[in-house]
Design a protein around this motif. Structure first.
Motif, short mmCIF file in Angstrom:
data_model
loop_
_atom_site.label_atom_id
_atom_site.label_comp_id
_atom_site.label_asym_id
_atom_site.label_seq_id
_atom_site.Cartn_x
_atom_site.Cartn_y
_atom_site.Cartn_z
N ILE A 490 0.83 -1.21 0.00
CA ILE A 490 0.00 0.00 0.00
C ILE A 490 0.86 1.26 0.00
O ILE A 490 0.49 2.29 -0.57
N ALA A 491 2.03 1.20 0.63
CA ALA A 491 2.90 2.38 0.70
C ALA A 491 3.30 2.86 -0.69
O ALA A 491 3.42 4.07 -0.93
N ILE A 492 3.53 1.94 -1.62
CA ILE A 492 3.93 2.31 -2.98
C ILE A 492 2.77 3.00 -3.70
O ILE A 492 2.96 4.02 -4.37
N THR A 493 1.57 2.46 -3.58
CA THR A 493 0.40 3.09 -4.19
C THR A 493 0.19 4.49 -3.64
O THR A 493 -0.06 5.45 -4.39
N ALA A 494 0.31 4.64 -2.33
CA ALA A 494 0.16 5.97 -1.71
C ALA A 494 1.24 6.92 -2.17
O ALA A 494 0.99 8.11 -2.40
N LEU A 495 2.47 6.42 -2.33
CA LEU A 495 3.57 7.28 -2.79
C LEU A 495 3.32 7.79 -4.20
O LEU A 495 3.62 8.95 -4.51
N VAL A 496 2.78 6.94 -5.07
CA VAL A 496 2.45 7.38 -6.43
C VAL A 496 1.42 8.50 -6.39
O VAL A 496 1.54 9.52 -7.10
N ILE A 497 0.39 8.34 -5.57
CA ILE A 497 -0.62 9.40 -5.41
C ILE A 497 0.05 10.68 -4.92
O ILE A 497 -0.23 11.78 -5.41
N ASN A 498 0.93 10.55 -3.94
CA ASN A 498 1.65 11.67 -3.36
C ASN A 498 2.43 12.43 -4.43
O ASN A 498 2.32 13.66 -4.57
N LEU A 499 3.22 11.70 -5.22
CA LEU A 499 4.08 12.33 -6.22
C LEU A 499 3.28 12.98 -7.35
O LEU A 499 3.62 14.07 -7.81
N VAL A 500 2.21 12.30 -7.80
CA VAL A 500 1.40 12.85 -8.88
C VAL A 500 0.75 14.16 -8.45
O VAL A 500 0.77 15.16 -9.18
N LEU A 501 0.17 14.18 -7.25
CA LEU A 501 -0.46 15.41 -6.76
C LEU A 501 0.57 16.53 -6.57
O LEU A 501 0.32 17.68 -6.94
N ALA A 502 1.72 16.19 -5.99
CA ALA A 502 2.75 17.21 -5.78
C ALA A 502 3.23 17.78 -7.11
O ALA A 502 3.46 19.00 -7.23
N LEU A 503 3.37 16.93 -8.10
CA LEU A 503 3.83 17.38 -9.42
C LEU A 503 2.81 18.29 -10.09
O LEU A 503 3.13 19.40 -10.53
#
Length: 547
Positions: A490-503
Motif C-alpha cells: 500500500i505504501a507504494i500506491t500511496a507514494l504514487v498518489i503523493n508524487l502525482v499530486l505534488a507534481l
C-alpha cells in the motif's frame, strides 16, 4: 517456571543487568551538564566515528523486526518472508547517494531532525509539522514491534501467559518499564555503547544456531523438507496453503513492492536519520553505507530460523498452543534446541536487540516533537536544557503510545507493525529526498500530496483483514492497486498518489504565483564537511537551539 526456564531466565537477567548498568553509566560518558544539550542527549554530540557509527546504525536498523518478525513471517508463509533480505540489499546503494548530502546540510545548520531540514529548505512550518507528525506516528508501531519481541521471550520463559488479564500482559508491561527507565536518563550514548554488546550476542547466537541446530535436526535437507510439508498444508481459516518454499507468481508484485517500498522508507524513519546525524564526518556515512550490507548476511541467516522452527519437534505444537502466535517460534526454537544456559544467551540477544533500537526510536521521535512542535509553536525561546527535558518526558509518552498499537492491533504477524509504519513514513520521501536536490516542488503541493497519501494509505491498511478474520482491520499491508489490478504494498500506491499530486499542483501553484517560501540553504551546504561543533548555542537563524 520449569528448571530449564529458570536457568535461561537467570542467564537473561544477569546479561541484561550488566548491559543496563553499562547503559546508565553511559549517561555519565560526558559531564552531566553536557547531557542537558539536545545535541548531546539526542545525537551523542555528533561525534561518532566509523566504528561506533557502524554499531549504532546496525543496532538501530536491525531490531526485533529482524530477530522476531522476519523469522515469524517465514515460519507462517515461507518464501514471502525473504522480501526483508531483498530490501536490505537495495537500501544501502540508495542511501549512499543522498545521506551524505543530508548530513552535510544538517551539520552546517545544526538541524537535529529531518523536519528541521524541511523547515529550512522550504520555509514552511506546516510542511515541517507534517513531517514531524508522520515521523512520530510511524515510529510508534515500530517501537511496538520491539515491545512485542521482548514480550515473546518473556512469554516463552513462563512470565505471563495466563488467563488473568493483568498477568497475561505482564511481560509487555515489564518490557515497557525497562525501556522507559533505560531511555530517560541515558540519551543516545547508552544505546550506542550497548550496541557493541548487542551485536556480539547476535553474531554469537546466529553462528551457533546455523551450525548447531541443523546438526541436531538432521541437516538442511530435512529442515527444508519438513518446512515445505508444513507450509503446503491447508490453513483451515483461509482454505489455502499456509505458504511455500518458492514464491508463487501471484505473490511477485507484493514481494517486489514490499522490498522496494521498505528500501525507500527505511532511512526516512527518524531513528535512522538520527544515526546518520550522529556521525562525525561526511566520510563516515559513506563508509558505513558500504559496510552495513554485512548485516544483510546475518538477516538471511536469521530468516532461516523460521524454517528451523517448522522442522524442530515440539515447536509448531507449542506455537499453536499459544494462539498460533508466530512471534513465539524463534524463542520456542531456542528453548527446545539449545542447552538452557545458551538459550538464556539467545533470549538476551533478542531482548537487547529490541531494547537498543527502541531506545533510539523513542529519542528520535521525542526530538521531533521538541524541535518541530514545542520549540516551533509553543516556546521559541526554549533553552537547550529545557528542550532536552521536554524530549526526555516526551520519549516516555512515545513509548506509551506504542503500547496502544500493541494492544489494539493483531500480533499474529508482528511484521505488519513495521509495514504499517512504512506506509506512513514513505510519504515524507518527496519532501526530504527531493528537497536535497531541488527546490522546484511547491511547499503546499507537497503538503497536499502528503495529506492525500496519508489518508489513502491509512484507510487502505484499515480495510485489510487478518487472514481468516473477515471483520478485523489492519491485518496486512498489501492490497490490490487501482488500474494495474495486482496486489502491491500500500505504501507504494500511496507514494504514487503523493508524487502525482505534488507534481501537478506545483505547476498550478507556480502558475498562480503563490509564495514558495524562503530557502535558508545554499548549494555548497550540501557538500560541506565541517568538524563537529560544541553543544553550545549557535545563531537561531542557523537552525540552532535558542538559549
Amino acid at each position: 517456571m520449569s528448571h530449564v526456564n529458570a536457568v535461561s531466565f537467570t542467564i537473561l537477567v544477569v546479561l541484561f543487568a550488566v548491559v543496563t548498568i553499562v547503559g546508565f553509566a553511559a549517561a555519565r560518558w560526558r559531564r552531566a551538564e553536557s547531557l542537558l544539550h539536545l545535541n548531546e542527549w539526542g545525537l551523542g554530540g555528533r561525534g561518532f566515528g566509523t566504528f561506533v557509527s557502524w554499531f549504532v546504525l546496525g543496532g538501530d536498523l536491525y531490531t526485533a523486526y529482524t530477530f522476531i518478525a522476519v523469522p515469524a513471517l517465514v515460519y507462517g508463509t515461507g518464501a514471502a518472508g525473504f522480501f526483508a533480505l531483498s530490501y536490505t540489499i537495495m537500501v544501502f546503494p540508495i542511501v549512499f547517494v543522498f545521506a551524505p548530502r543530508l548530513w552535510s546540510v544538517s551539520r552546517v545548520h545544526n538541524y537535529v531532525t529531518p523536519a528541521d531540514f524541511v523547515r529550512g529548505r522550504y520555509g514552511s512550518r506546516g510542511l515541517a509539522l507534517a513531517i514531524a507528525a508522520t515521523g512520530i506516528l510511524a515510529t510508534m508501531p515500530y517501537i511496538a514491534l520491539q515491545l512485542v519481541g521482548m514480550q515473546a521471550v518473556l512469554t516463552v520463559m513462563g512470565v505471563g501467559g495466563t488467563s488473568n488479564a493483568f498477568l497475561k500482559d505482564l511481560p509487555l508491561l515489564i518490557a515497557f518499564v525497562i525501556l522507559a527507565g533505560y531511555t530517560f536518563a541515558s540519551g543516545l550514548r547508552a544505546p550506542a555503547l550497548i550496541a557493541f554488546v548487542k551485536d556480539a550476542l547476535v553474531y554469537l547466537m546466529i553462528i551457533v544456531a546455523v551450525i548447531y541446530i541443523p546438526i541436531r535436526l538432521g541437516g538442511w535437507g530435512h529442515i527444508f523438507h519438513a518446512a515445505g510439508t508444513h507450509l503446503a498444508k491447508t490453513n483451515p481459516k483461509t482454505g489455502k496453503p499456509n505458504g511455500s518454499l518458492i514464491l508463487p507468481s501471484a505473490g511477485e508484485w507484493a514481494y517486489a513492492t514490499l522490498a522496494l517500498g521498505s528500501a525507500l522508507a527505511l532511512f526516512m524513519y527518524p531513528h535512522a536519520i538520527t544515526g546518520v546525524f550522529a556521525a562525525r564526518r561526511r566520510s563516515v556515512i559513506r563508509r558505513n553505507m558500504a559496510l552495513l550490507p554485512a548485516y544483510s548476511l546475518v538477516l538471511g541467516l536469521v530468516a532461516l530460523l523460521g524454517y528451523m522452527a517448522l522442522a524442530a519437534p515440539g515447536v509448531p505444537a507449542a506455537v499453536k498452543a499459544h494462539g498460533a502466535n508466530a512471534q513465539l517460534s524463534v524463542p520456542f526454537l531456542f528453548q527446545q534446541m539449545f542447552p538452557s544456559w545458551f538459550a538464556g544467551v539467545g533470549f538476551a540477544a533478542i531482548v537487547i536487540g529490541a531494547l537498543v533500537p527502541a531506545a533510539i526510536m523513542s529519542i528520535a521521535a521525542a526530538n521531533l516533537f521538541t524541535r518541530n512542535v514545542y520549540l516551533e509553536f509553543f516556546n521559541r525561546g526554549a533553552s537547550s536544557a529545557n528542550q532536552t527535558r521536554v524530549s526526555q518526558f516526551v520519549s516516555l509518552l512515545i513509548k506509551a503510545g506504542a503500547l496502544v498499537f500493541v494492544f489494539a492491533l493483531p500480533k499474529t504477524f508482528s511484521i505488519n507493525l513495521q509495514l504499517l509504519g512504512g506506509i506512513w513514513i514513505l510519504q515524507t520521501f518527496p519532501s526530504i529526498v527531493a528537497g536535497l536536490y531541488t527546490r522546484w516542488f511547491h511547499r503546499w503541493a507537497l503538503v497536499i500530496g502528503w495529506a492525500a497519501a496519508m489518508i489513502f494509505g491509512t484507510i487502505a491498511a484499515y480495510r485489510v483483514p487478518s487472514p481468516g478474520s473477515p471483520g478485523s482491520h489492519f491485518g496486512g499491508s498489501t492490497d490490490v492497486a487501482p488500474l494495474i489490478g495486482h496486489t502491491v504494498y500500500i505504501a507504494i500506491t500511496a507514494l504514487v498518489i503523493n508524487l502525482v499530486l505534488a507534481l501537478v499542483l506545483t505547476f498550478v501553484f507556480r502558475a498562480l504565483r503563490l509564495p514558495g517560501g524562503a530557502d535558508e540553504t545554499l548549494p555548497a551546504h550540501y557538500l560541506a564537511d565541517p568538524e563537529p561543533s560544541s553543544a553550545g548555542p549557535v545563531p537561531v537563524g542557523a537552525g540552532a537551539e535558542p538559549t
